[in-house]
Design a protein around this motif. Structure first.
Motif, short mmCIF file in Angstrom:
data_model
loop_
_atom_site.label_atom_id
_atom_site.label_comp_id
_atom_site.label_asym_id
_atom_site.label_seq_id
_atom_site.Cartn_x
_atom_site.Cartn_y
_atom_site.Cartn_z
N UNK A 1 0.68 -1.13 0.01
CA UNK A 1 -0.10 0.02 0.05
C UNK A 1 0.98 1.28 0.24
N UNK A 2 2.14 1.38 0.91
CA UNK A 2 2.90 2.30 0.98
C UNK A 2 3.43 2.76 -0.40
N UNK A 3 3.79 1.74 -1.13
CA UNK A 3 4.56 1.82 -2.46
C UNK A 3 3.57 2.44 -3.49
N UNK A 4 2.25 2.07 -3.31
CA UNK A 4 1.21 2.68 -4.36
C UNK A 4 0.93 4.31 -3.97
N UNK A 6 3.26 6.19 -2.62
CA UNK A 6 4.40 6.86 -3.15
C UNK A 6 4.32 7.04 -4.58
N UNK A 7 4.17 5.92 -5.27
CA UNK A 7 3.98 5.79 -6.80
C UNK A 7 3.22 6.95 -7.58
N UNK A 8 1.87 7.24 -6.68
CA UNK A 8 0.85 8.42 -6.91
C UNK A 8 1.08 9.33 -5.81
N UNK A 9 2.01 9.62 -5.39
CA UNK A 9 2.03 10.66 -4.28
C UNK A 9 1.71 12.17 -4.77
N UNK A 10 1.99 12.67 -6.09
CA UNK A 10 1.57 13.95 -6.22
C UNK A 10 0.06 14.02 -6.52
N UNK A 11 -0.51 12.90 -7.01
CA UNK A 11 -1.83 12.79 -7.21
C UNK A 11 -2.73 12.88 -5.83
N UNK A 12 -2.17 11.83 -5.06
CA UNK A 12 -2.81 11.78 -3.69
C UNK A 12 -2.71 12.96 -3.01
N UNK A 31 1.03 13.78 4.95
CA UNK A 31 1.03 13.16 3.49
C UNK A 31 2.24 13.88 3.07
N UNK A 32 2.48 15.28 3.11
CA UNK A 32 3.35 16.12 2.49
C UNK A 32 4.77 15.49 3.14
N UNK A 33 4.66 15.72 4.57
CA UNK A 33 6.06 15.22 5.28
C UNK A 33 6.48 13.57 4.98
N UNK A 34 5.44 12.86 4.79
CA UNK A 34 5.57 11.35 4.47
C UNK A 34 6.29 11.50 2.91
N UNK A 35 5.79 12.05 2.17
CA UNK A 35 6.29 11.86 0.70
C UNK A 35 7.66 12.57 0.56
N UNK A 36 7.87 13.65 1.40
CA UNK A 36 9.21 14.30 1.36
C UNK A 36 10.11 13.13 1.96
N UNK A 37 9.93 12.28 2.88
CA UNK A 37 10.64 11.40 3.41
C UNK A 37 11.06 10.43 2.48
N UNK A 38 10.07 9.93 1.23
CA UNK A 38 9.86 9.19 0.55
C UNK A 38 10.74 9.68 -0.80
N UNK A 39 11.56 10.75 -0.56
CA UNK A 39 12.45 11.37 -1.51
C UNK A 39 11.73 11.69 -3.01
N UNK A 40 10.48 12.06 -2.77
CA UNK A 40 9.81 12.86 -3.87
C UNK A 40 10.25 14.24 -3.91
#
Length: 148
Positions: A1-4, A6-12, A31-40
């Motif tokens: 689920x996490x990969x999904x 992150x893969x769609x992070x900008x849209x989510x 979610x912004x913070x989590x996606x920053x930590x995911x290197x987006x």
């Protein structure tokens, strides 16, 4: 689920930020913070969150513009004399309050008032954009500093 996510992070992030700026009681900062930590890409995340949040605020503004008379007269039962006094006060002091549209709990009513009192759309978008962009940029800055 996490990969999904992150893969769609900008849209989510866009969708969650949009919903967060309406009456739906959700937040998008986590979610912004989590996606920053995911290197987006921080710039892409900032744009996604800000655009979504501003468009959500515009939706609330539209409810005020088109549903304002019903809300004021039927739901809140405010007479025309009181409404006119409120409109004068809003135009004098309240328009600048839209810079605080990012603040939880009070931001949505401020956007609704902007619509009810017919703040010019360009002015509304400019003030809301400044406030919301500043908030997300601050969150990104703090997060990226913490990441080292």
């Amino acid at each position: 689920m996490a990969e999904f996510v992150v893969a769609n992070g900008y849209l989510f992030l866009f969708l969650l930020s949009f919903l967060a700026a309406t009456v739906v009681p959700v937040g998008s900062e986590w979610l912004l913070v989590a996606l920053l930590y995911s290197s987006l890409d921080p710039a892409g995340l900032l744009a996604s969150a800000t655009i979504g949040n501003v468009l959500g605020a515009c939706t609330t503004y539209a409810v005020g513009v088109y549903g304002g008379p019903f809300l004021v007269e039927k739901v809140l039962r405010i007479n025309s004399q009181t409404r006119e006094k409120a409109a004068i006060q809003y135009r004098k002091y309240g328009t600048w309050s839209l810079l605080l549209s990012w603040v939880p709990i009070i931001g949505d009513p401020l956007c609704l008032a902007g619509g009810i009192f017919k703040t010019p759309l360009a002015w509304f978008v400019s003030l809301v954009l400044a406030g919301k962009l500043g908030r997300y940029a601050f969150i990104e800055y703090i997060t990226l500093q913490a990441m080292g």
